[in-house]
Design an enzyme around this catalytic site. Sequence first.
Site, short mmCIF file in Angstrom:
data_model
loop_
_atom_site.label_atom_id
_atom_site.label_comp_id
_atom_site.label_asym_id
_atom_site.label_seq_id
_atom_site.Cartn_x
_atom_site.Cartn_y
_atom_site.Cartn_z
N GLY A 118 0.82 -1.22 0.00
CA GLY A 118 0.00 0.00 0.00
C GLY A 118 0.85 1.26 0.00
O GLY A 118 0.47 2.29 0.57
N LEU B 146 1.57 3.53 -2.13
CA LEU B 146 1.19 4.77 -2.83
C LEU B 146 0.17 5.59 -2.03
O LEU B 146 -0.29 6.62 -2.48
CB LEU B 146 0.60 4.44 -4.20
CG LEU B 146 1.58 3.79 -5.19
CD1 LEU B 146 0.87 3.42 -6.48
CD2 LEU B 146 2.74 4.73 -5.49
N GLN C 163 -1.46 7.53 1.63
CA GLN C 163 -1.09 8.73 2.39
C GLN C 163 0.16 8.48 3.23
O GLN C 163 1.08 9.30 3.27
CB GLN C 163 -2.25 9.15 3.30
CG GLN C 163 -2.01 10.47 4.00
CD GLN C 163 -3.06 10.80 5.07
OE1 GLN C 163 -3.93 10.00 5.38
NE2 GLN C 163 -2.97 12.01 5.61
N ASP D 73 2.18 -1.73 -4.46
CA ASP D 73 0.77 -1.32 -4.31
C ASP D 73 -0.02 -2.06 -5.38
O ASP D 73 0.54 -2.52 -6.38
CB ASP D 73 0.63 0.21 -4.49
CG ASP D 73 -0.62 0.76 -3.83
OD1 ASP D 73 -0.50 1.48 -2.81
OD2 ASP D 73 -1.75 0.48 -4.32
N ILE D 74 -1.33 -2.13 -5.20
CA ILE D 74 -2.19 -2.73 -6.22
C ILE D 74 -2.36 -1.76 -7.40
O ILE D 74 -2.61 -2.16 -8.52
CB ILE D 74 -3.55 -3.14 -5.63
CG1 ILE D 74 -4.26 -4.14 -6.53
CG2 ILE D 74 -4.42 -1.94 -5.33
CD1 ILE D 74 -5.47 -4.79 -5.90
N ARG D 75 -2.20 -0.46 -7.11
CA ARG D 75 -2.33 0.58 -8.14
C ARG D 75 -1.01 0.79 -8.86
O ARG D 75 0.04 0.51 -8.31
CB ARG D 75 -2.66 1.93 -7.50
CG ARG D 75 -4.04 2.09 -6.99
CD ARG D 75 -4.24 3.52 -6.57
NE ARG D 75 -3.77 3.83 -5.22
CZ ARG D 75 -3.47 5.06 -4.79
NH1 ARG D 75 -3.53 6.09 -5.62
NH2 ARG D 75 -3.08 5.26 -3.55
N TYR E 200 -14.65 -1.10 9.25
CA TYR E 200 -13.22 -0.80 9.30
C TYR E 200 -12.66 -1.05 10.71
O TYR E 200 -11.63 -1.71 10.88
CB TYR E 200 -13.02 0.66 8.89
CG TYR E 200 -11.63 1.20 9.05
CD1 TYR E 200 -10.60 0.83 8.19
CD2 TYR E 200 -11.33 2.12 10.06
CE1 TYR E 200 -9.32 1.35 8.33
CE2 TYR E 200 -10.06 2.65 10.21
CZ TYR E 200 -9.05 2.27 9.34
OH TYR E 200 -7.79 2.78 9.48
N LYS F 193 -9.82 -3.74 12.14
CA LYS F 193 -8.60 -3.34 12.85
C LYS F 193 -8.46 -4.10 14.18
O LYS F 193 -7.36 -4.46 14.58
CB LYS F 193 -8.60 -1.82 13.09
CG LYS F 193 -8.38 -1.02 11.80
CD LYS F 193 -6.98 -1.26 11.28
CE LYS F 193 -6.77 -0.73 9.89
NZ LYS F 193 -5.46 -1.05 9.32
P1 NAD Z 1 -4.44 4.95 1.93
O1 NAD Z 1 -5.85 4.61 1.60
O2 NAD Z 1 -3.94 6.30 1.64
O3 NAD Z 1 -3.49 3.90 1.19
C1 NAD Z 1 -3.77 2.53 1.16
C2 NAD Z 1 -3.11 1.95 -0.08
O4 NAD Z 1 -3.44 0.56 -0.13
C3 NAD Z 1 -3.60 2.58 -1.39
O5 NAD Z 1 -2.51 3.11 -2.11
C4 NAD Z 1 -4.26 1.41 -2.13
O6 NAD Z 1 -4.05 1.44 -3.54
C5 NAD Z 1 -3.59 0.20 -1.50
N1 NAD Z 1 -4.37 -1.03 -1.61
C6 NAD Z 1 -5.70 -1.18 -1.52
N2 NAD Z 1 -6.02 -2.49 -1.72
C7 NAD Z 1 -4.85 -3.14 -1.92
C8 NAD Z 1 -4.52 -4.50 -2.18
N3 NAD Z 1 -5.46 -5.47 -2.30
N4 NAD Z 1 -3.22 -4.84 -2.34
C9 NAD Z 1 -2.25 -3.89 -2.25
N5 NAD Z 1 -2.51 -2.58 -2.03
C10 NAD Z 1 -3.80 -2.22 -1.86
O7 NAD Z 1 -4.21 4.54 3.46
P2 NAD Z 1 -3.17 5.19 4.49
O8 NAD Z 1 -3.81 6.38 5.06
O9 NAD Z 1 -1.84 5.29 3.86
O10 NAD Z 1 -3.21 4.07 5.61
C11 NAD Z 1 -2.22 3.05 5.73
C12 NAD Z 1 -2.57 2.20 6.94
O11 NAD Z 1 -2.63 3.01 8.11
C13 NAD Z 1 -3.92 1.48 6.85
O12 NAD Z 1 -3.83 0.24 7.49
C14 NAD Z 1 -4.83 2.39 7.65
O13 NAD Z 1 -5.92 1.68 8.18
C15 NAD Z 1 -3.90 2.86 8.73
N6 NAD Z 1 -4.34 4.11 9.33
C16 NAD Z 1 -4.35 5.26 8.63
C17 NAD Z 1 -4.78 6.44 9.22
C18 NAD Z 1 -4.81 7.74 8.49
O14 NAD Z 1 -5.33 8.74 9.02
N7 NAD Z 1 -4.25 7.82 7.29
C19 NAD Z 1 -5.20 6.43 10.56
C20 NAD Z 1 -5.22 5.22 11.25
C21 NAD Z 1 -4.77 4.07 10.63
N1 SER Z 2 -7.99 8.11 9.46
C1 SER Z 2 -8.60 6.82 9.47
C2 SER Z 2 -9.99 6.89 8.94
O1 SER Z 2 -10.60 7.91 9.10
C3 SER Z 2 -8.65 6.29 10.88
O2 SER Z 2 -8.13 5.04 10.90
O3 SER Z 2 -10.45 5.92 8.40
#
Ligand code: NAD
Ligand code: SER
Length: 321
Positions: A13, A15, A17, A39-41, A146, A150
Site C-alpha cells: 500500500g 502509494l 497517504q 501497491d495494487i495501483r 473498518y 482493525k
Molecule cells: P491509503 O488509503 O492512503 O493507502 C492505502 C493503499 O493501499 C492505497 O494506495 C491502495 O491502492 C492500497 N491497496 C488497496 N487495496 C490493496 C490490495 N489489495 N493490495 C495492495 N494494495 C492495496 O491509506 P493510508 O492512510 O496510507 O493508511 C495506511 C494504513 O494506516 C492502513 O492500514 C490504515 O488503516 C492505517 N491508518 C491510517 C490512518 C490515516 O489517518 N491515514 C489512521 C489510522 C490508521
Molecule cells: N484516518 C482513518 C480513517 O478515518 C482512521 O483510521 O479511516
Amino acid sequence: MVEPPGDRILVTGALGQIGTELVSELRKKHGNDTVLATDIREPDNDRYFPEGPFCNLSVLDGEAMEKTVTDEGIGTVYHLAAILSATGEKNPELCHRVNVGGTVTVLETARDFGLKVFVPSSIAVFGPDSPRIAPQKATLNPTTTYGKTKVTGEVLGMNYFKQYGVDIRGLRYPGLISWKAPAGGGTTDYAVDIFHAAINDGHYNCFVSEDTRLPMMYIDDAIMATEMIMQADGSSLGTSRAGYNIRGCSFTAGELADRISLRIPEFTCDFNPDFRQKVADSWPNDVDDNPAKDDWGWEANFNLDRIVDEMLENLRKNQSS
Ligand code: NAD
Ligand code: SER
C-alpha cells in the site's frame, strides 16, 4: 523461526497517504534499493518513487507475496495496504476482504519466512462505549466494519506472535494530517482536505459538525512513531505490541477552521455533516498513550498550531514549485 530470505524492506500500500512518506524516510535511512515499494495501483506521476524500486503487488495474492519475499530478499514488511473507514462503510465486503485477508496473507508469509512485520491499527478500534479519552486497555466494540477489521488485525497479530513467534508491531494511528499525498477515504480526511480548500478556494464545506473532536497527528510524528516502535528492543514491548495508542493532539473541526482563519482571514467554513458524522461520533475524542511512553519512549512533537503552520507553508511551497 526460520531465517528471512534477506534484509530488504517491503512496503505494501506504498502509494497511499502514509506509504508515500514512509517509503522516502525508510530509503533515506536504509538506502534507496533496500526498500521495495508495492501497491495494487500503478504509480501516477505525483506519487512515483523514482529513487528506488516499485512493483505491483496485491496483498490478497499470497503466492505473489511469497515469491516477492523470496526473490527480493525481504526481511521486514510494513503492511499499509487497507480500505479506510468511509470507503469501508460504503463497501464493507471489500473492506473486510482487503483488511483482514491482506493481514492474513502478510502474517502467514511472515510466519513461513521469519519476517518482522509492522501492521497499523487505528483509533477506529474503539466504539461508542469506550471512555472519551480512550485508554490502552479498553473493551473494543467498534461499530464500523473498518474498526472491526482493525480489532481483528490486532488479535491476529498477537496470535501469530504468541503461537509462531512472529515479530509483530503495531500502532493505533490517530487521524493523520499530511500534505504530500491525499488522504485515502477515511473519516478524518476533512482535517487534510480543509487545508487544500483553504488555499485553493478560500472556503471548505466540512462533512462533520463544528464540535466534532477527534485524536489527530501530523505525519512526521506518525513516521517517527513507526520508526521508533520498529527499532524498539522487542523485550520492552508489552501486551500492546500489536496496537499501541499514540497521542498527537486533539481538536474540534471548528477549532481547526478557526486556526486556519487566523492565518487566512478571508477563509470561511461551513459544516454539513454526512454519513461520516456517525463514524466520527463512535470514536473517542482523545487517547491515553502512557504505555507507549513507558515501553518505548513515545512523545509527539506537533501541536495544532504547529500542524497548521507546517501544512500551509508546505502546500504553498509545493504549489509555487
Ligand atoms: P491509503 O488509503 O492512503 O493507502 C492505502 C493503499 O493501499 C492505497 O494506495 C491502495 O491502492 C492500497 N491497496 C488497496 N487495496 C490493496 C490490495 N489489495 N493490495 C495492495 N494494495 C492495496 O491509506 P493510508 O492512510 O496510507 O493508511 C495506511 C494504513 O494506516 C492502513 O492500514 C490504515 O488503516 C492505517 N491508518 C491510517 C490512518 C490515516 O489517518 N491515514 C489512521 C489510522 C490508521
Ligand atoms: N484516518 C482513518 C480513517 O478515518 C482512521 O483510521 O479511516
